[in-house]
Write an enzyme that holds these catalytic residues in place. Sequence first.
Site, PDB file in Angstrom:
ATOM      1  CG  HIS A  85      11.639 -18.502  -3.670  1.00 55.96           C
ATOM      2  ND1 HIS A  85      12.879 -18.902  -4.421  1.00 55.96           N
ATOM      3  CD2 HIS A  85      11.372 -17.347  -3.380  1.00 55.96           C
ATOM      4  CE1 HIS A  85      13.481 -17.687  -4.867  1.00 55.96           C
ATOM      5  NE2 HIS A  85      12.518 -16.683  -4.180  1.00 55.96           N
ATOM      6  CG  HIS A  90      13.133 -13.989 -10.005  1.00 57.91           C
ATOM      7  ND1 HIS A  90      14.600 -14.155 -10.398  1.00 57.91           N
ATOM      8  CD2 HIS A  90      13.250 -13.747  -8.513  1.00 57.91           C
ATOM      9  CE1 HIS A  90      15.170 -13.771  -9.171  1.00 57.91           C
ATOM     10  NE2 HIS A  90      14.665 -13.548  -8.177  1.00 57.91           N
TER      11      HIS A  90
END
EC number: 4.6.1.-
Length: 364
Positions: free
Chosen positions: A29, A65
């Site tokens: 991830h 992110h």
Amino acid sequence: MIRIFALITALAITVKCQDDRRPFYVIGHMVNSIPQVSQFLELGTNAIESDVEFSENGTALRTFHGLPCDCLRRCKESADIVDYFQYIRNVTGFRHSEYSEKLLLVFLDLKVSKLPPESKYAAGVDIATKLVLHLWDGVPFYDAMNVLLSIGRASDMAVLTGAIDTIIGFDPSLSLFNHVGFDVGLNDKLENIAKMYERLGVNGHRWQGDGITNCLVNLRSPLRLKETISYRDTNKRESYVDKVYYWTVDKVATIRKTIRRGVDAIITNRPKRVTGVLEEDEFKKTVRPATYRDDPWMRLQSKTTGRGNELDSDMDEMGDEASEFDFEPFSYPLSPRRPLSSRSPAIRDSYNVWPQYNPLSPFY
């Protein structure tokens, strides 16, 4: 007679030795910096998820992110998108590349939902152009990286339209689509996603996830995940799901529970925990880590264990949350990739049909 007997014996051995366990994708991830690629691969992932940030006009800028992000993770790792693709190309794209058999799939979480509507098609054009020029260009067909293009909502469909049109423009033979899959990642209603794919003319290579940040995943109801799996395991027209994944799962008890349900993949910050669970007696006879021989677009129905339908009211225990990312890198054994033995329908043509190709014929 002897030749016939030998042939029958060989066929019997082939059938007996065939591995019918579910190939499982351990997806690292938020792999948003170049050093993190090798870190996650050495920890056991066979796929990575990266977040792609766009400018307001639809230009893909970098992997990033930002805040907020998962618990116990750094949120601001990043890389220029061209540098990122070129690095992956260099470490996977050729016969003796370092990770040519290890990295099977790059999952691109395209952060496009907040773009102006007029920029979404351009975003698809730009990310596809960068994939063609910096990830796939010059790479032998069978060594080209598989890429999952994930949009946030079905309403972001224009991004996929732009990407599909651009790849067709670069590759009229449509062979690159054997390496492209699609996903809608932010928990839209499944029926809305099914309608989107019907409008796109896409009837293959469709992943579907369910989940939430690791901070809250143990509080999430399993109902949508179960519905997603049922879409994969039925043959109705609206049952578009080819692969099912769950995100973001870090605790061992939740990993076990999720695998029992019959998913094809888990997105995780703790890949060693997932690979460890896959080696447990309960799972190792029915599930195995996917390899380069597996087709990431092939639909496989569930083979859950006897505990697969247990109640979900129990809360997972708090596991050891110590970081797994303090380690000394080690070399990985190298060997050349070989082509897949078969391929599922992969290509959308101008008539909205995804034709079958003869796997024995070259695509280039």
